[in-house]
Design an enzyme around this catalytic site. Structure first.
Site, PDB file in Angstrom:
ATOM      1  N   ASP A 325     -21.561  10.318 -27.329  1.00  0.00           N
ATOM      2  CA  ASP A 325     -20.350   9.625 -27.727  1.00  0.00           C
ATOM      3  C   ASP A 325     -20.414   8.218 -27.138  1.00  0.00           C
ATOM      4  OD1 ASP A 325     -17.694   9.399 -28.797  1.00  0.00           O
ATOM      5  OD2 ASP A 325     -16.989   9.468 -26.729  1.00  0.00           O
ATOM      6  N   THR A 327     -18.104   5.698 -26.522  1.00  0.00           N
ATOM      7  CA  THR A 327     -17.123   5.318 -25.508  1.00  0.00           C
ATOM      8  C   THR A 327     -17.228   6.242 -24.297  1.00  0.00           C
ATOM      9  OG1 THR A 327     -15.653   4.590 -27.271  1.00  0.00           O
ATOM     10  CG2 THR A 327     -14.698   4.873 -25.082  1.00  0.00           C
ATOM     11  N   ASP A 576     -16.365  12.564 -23.194  1.00  0.00           N
ATOM     12  CA  ASP A 576     -15.351  12.576 -22.153  1.00  0.00           C
ATOM     13  C   ASP A 576     -13.941  12.653 -22.717  1.00  0.00           C
ATOM     14  OD1 ASP A 576     -15.169  10.099 -23.276  1.00  0.00           O
ATOM     15  OD2 ASP A 576     -15.197   8.987 -21.391  1.00  0.00           O
TER      16      ASP A 576
END
Length: 820
Positions: A325, A327, A576
């Protein structure tokens, strides 16, 4: 869905973190004040506390039981007691070796437990509970019945309860029900522990705590030390099952044959019988696997990496595709507003209806939007830092950000009394495909910048068509902070032939620009996930061909993991955010950042507590070290098992005395297997993990064991015809021991390849140890080893050399004939 925004502070938080939104204004909440201190104390005294233990590892008694009470320890223990009764202590040495090995295993696992537990405390999320009207974070175990627990995006429901406050509260219960769609919760609705918030916020009253909540019991079981599927462990179990099948009938035949052969000396028969059974047991293989895993946990723990399930170390070593991912993984969590570009939509702004928006007005709108969300994400936090909320604007309704719809919104009332509705989100979602502003946005995206659109809507926020026909007011340009270690980590994966796929909810071109700056191969060819085929096979093909995917929804992330797995890939997923939970759960290995949402940490097998993506290569390397080295030393243990079983069969068929006493095989096992295996199992190893562990090990162990057994038995038969008179038996045994030792040393020399200075030193040290035993008088007596004459010892050496050459040929032939 009414929500009254708190007034934002005048100055941005110096840390720039999302926590700044939960300072003075948010610490004391309106509405339900929660329990009082006296009420909490009363409930604690009644035992109405959430006392479910959150354990990340096995308990100490479980570790001791697992290492002591094993099938093979029971066999060895019984034989040990028998030998103590009928033979000198040197024939019972194998029992002390087992005790020492078991103690080492317990100590290492206890060290690993200590590391796991200490890291689990560091990484444990603390829910926000409101008491006496004040919100504070407390440990999960201190929640009492009736507590008011606050919820925000990414928070996990830690107990069962009933919703009291809800502001667009959407909860995902897929981990409990299997239903992927989030459920909109209203006051009075039930929430279950194990579910998590995907959008909005609210609070619920704890109605079931501790072991009363069935869902909490499931969560407790899921969070404990578990042995998920491990090819290494299951392969070793399969090998041990085969060994048991071979060992039982062989041992029975050996007992009968030695009783017949040694009918005049039952003590000698027992000694020879035990000497044949003990080496069949590859007990050290199981122990060494546990020790290797435990040491791996300790090593990774020193790097602030919490391994919630030990086999995850092995799993990540087998990974050939890692989905990242953007970000929080390739970029740091924080962002900065670099520019706000006004768009010339004349009727879109306030302050006169037809006038174009001015920068001051847009800044006030952005500030009010930021103040409307008590738990802003990274993008909104950057806006809050740049544009503090105006004190005289009021938020009358809010639409929380959702990764599925990719925008948030708020209904605002200006000081003049004028009401307006605003959306902030992805431009390519809010604007029609032919809007000219998209070209300008595309240029910004190609520079790796993130762009949000501020647009006015005339519809109610709870209208499903709220995003239709919006009037753009401004573009908010955000710059993401690249992780300084991300480029090196991506380079490592490329060198290790692990395909990296960047999967993000952001614009594909923007994500590709970021990935390109970090040197990701194929970053220039980006894919908009909205164009991906729904068919799993077609999606798998697109995923294998591409490297960067943007505008991916949470459900698509999950589908993409499944599509890659359908092609036989072992997939790791990092993330996250709450939008990553479903994909993390379905991936072979889920990796969460320590600063990520509680939900992601709950489902991930590996948590990077230091939030450093650069820790991943260490985890991969540790897994490869464990798997490669265990496979390496498994050859040593299983060659011994094969030649022990075959020697016993040859003895039974030939009706001769078993050539060895237990002390001889204890010496050989220590020098050629036990000590070398310990060092080899902990050595560096970068070889990529491969499937078919059992097949690869047995293809070498069987021919090597057969050659060793036949050569040793041939030496023994020659020695029986050569020696006569008193002391003949000891001389025969010594000659056979010399042959078996030399062949075992050659097996060790093969397994130790490729050679390094310490591996050569290890082999030579073991050889020197045997020489010392042979030339030292008191050790000769202790181990009953004495080479008599010159012709028979040299014959034994000659047979061993011939067998070693044959072993070398067989080893190379097997590698070509039966490739892994």
């Amino acid at each position: 869905m009414t929500y009254r925004a708190e007034t934002a502070v005048d100055e941005p938080d110096p840390d720039g973190g999302a926590a700044s939104a939960l300072t003075d204004a948010a610490a004391r909440r309106p509405g339900h004040p929660g329990l009082s201190t006296a009420e909490v104390a009363e409930r604690v005294s009644r035992g109405e506390v959430n006392d479910v233990p959150a354990r990340s590892s096995r308990s100490t008694p479980d570790i001791i039981r697992a290492n002591v009470f094993t099938r093979f320890n029971a066999i060895i223990g019984i034989l040990f007691v028998i030998m103590l009764a009928v033979a000198p202590i040197q024939d019972a040495l194998f029992g002390f070796v087992i005790v020492a090995n078991t103690a080492i295993g317990i100590i290492q696992e206890l060290r690993a437990k200590k590391t796991l537990d200490s890291l689990a405390v560091i990484g444990e999320a603390k829910p926000t509970v409101r008491r006496d009207g004040v919100a504070a974070e407390i440990p999960v175990g201190e929640i009492v019945l009736g507590d008011l627990v606050e919820l925000g995006p990414g928070d996990k429901c830690v107990v069962d309860g009933e919703v009291v406050e809800a502001d667009g509260l959407e909860i995902d219960e897929s981990l409990l029900t299997g239903e992927a769609d989030p459920v909109l919760k209203r006051p009075g609705d039930q929430v279950m522990s194990g579910s998590f918030v995907v959008a909005g916020g609210g609070a619920f009253t704890a109605t079931k705590v501790g072991r009363e909540a069935y869902a909490a019991q499931l969560a407790e079981e899921a969070s404990r030390f578990t042995l998920v599927h491990s090819e290494l462990r299951s392969g070793i179990s399969q090998i041990l099952k085969y060994v048991t099948w071979m060992m039982v009938p062989t041992a029975i035949g050996l007992v009968i044959s030695q009783s017949v052969v040694e009918k005049n000396d039952w003590r000698e028969a027992v000694r020879r019988m035990v000497g044949g059974i003990v080496p069949m047991v590859p007990e050290g293989l199981v122990l060494l696997t546990s020790v290797a895993f435990a040491i791996g946990v300790i090593r990774l723990g020193r790097k602030q990496c919490l391994v919630q399930e030990l086999p995850a170390i092995e799993g990540l070593a087998r990974v050939d595709v890692v989905c990242l991912d953007k970000t929080g993984t390739l970029t740091e969590g924080g962002m900065d507003v670099t520019e706000v570009r006004l768009l010339g939509s004349g009727e879109s702004a306030g302050g006169g209806g037809g006038a174009a928006p001015d920068e001051a007005y847009v800044g006030r709108v952005l500030g009010a939007l930021g103040a409307s969300d008590p738990r802003p994400n990274a993008s909104l936090q950057a806006i809050i830092d740049a544009y503090p909320g105006p004190a005289d604007w009021e938020c009358t309704a809010a639409l929380p950000f959702s990764s599925a719809r990719k925008y948030s919104g708020a209904a605002l009332t200006e000081p003049s009394g004028e009401a307006s509705g605003w959306l902030l989100g992805a431009p390519d979602v809010l604007l029609p495909a032919d809007d000219p502003a998209l070209g300008e946005i595309e240029d910004l995206n190609t520079q790796g910048l993130r762009v949000l659109l501020l647009a006015r809507t005339e519809r109610e926020l709870d209208d499903e068509r709220v995003a239709e026909g919006v009037r753009p007011a401004a573009l908010v340009v955000l710059e993401q902070r690249l992780r300084p270690d991300a480029a090196d980590t991506l380079r490592y994966f490329a060198e290790q032939n692990v395909a990296a796929k960047v999967i993000s909810g952001d614009n594909a071109v923007s994500v590709g620009a970021v990935a390109g700056k970090l040197g990701l191969p194929g970053a220039e060819h980006t894919v908009d996930a909205r164009q991906l085929p729904a068919d799993r096979e077609e999606m798998a093909t697109a995923l294998e061909d591409g490297a960067v995917f943007g505008r991916v929804t949470p459900q698509q992330k999950r589908d993409m993991v499944g599509a890659l797995q359908s092609r036989g890939h072992t997939v790791a997923m990092t993330g996250d955010g709450v939008n990553d939970v479903l994909a993390l759960k379905d991936a072979d290995i889920g990796v969460s950042m320590g600063s990520g949402s509680e939900a992601t940490r709950a489902v991930a097998q590996i948590v990077l507590l230091n939030n450093s993506f650069s820790t991943l290569p260490s985890v991969v390397a540790e897994g490869r070290r464990v798997i490669g080295n265990i496979e390496r030393v498994a050859n040593l243990f299983l060659v011994k098992t094969v030649y022990s079983v075959l020697l016993a069969l040859l003895v039974v068929c030939s009706q001769v005395s078993y050539p060895f006493l237990p002390r001889h095989l204890t010496l050989l096992s220590t020098l050629t297997i036990g000590v070398p295996a310990f060092f080899l199992a902990l050595a560096p190893n970068k070889e990529r993990a491969r499937p078919n562990f059992v097949r690869r090990v047995m293809r070498y162990a069987i021919p090597a064991g057969v050659i060793a057994a036949v050569a040793t038995f041939a030496t023994y038969l020659v020695a029986r015809s050569h020696y006569t008179g008193e002391g003949a038996r000891d001389a025969e045994t010594s000659a056979a021991t010399l042959t078996l030792f030399l062949i075992s040393m050659w097996v060790l020399a093969i397994v130790a390849r490729p050679y390094t200075w310490w591996r050569i030193g290890l082999v030579l040290t073991m050889a020197l140890g045997f020489v010392i035993v042979v030339v030292t008088p008191w050790l000769q007596d202790f181990f009953a080893l004495k080479l008599v004459g010159t012709s028979m010892p040299w014959t034994a050496v000659g047979i061993a050399v011939a067998a070693s050459l044959l072993l070398e040929v067989a080893w190379r032939w097997v590698g070509r004939r039966f490739p892994a």
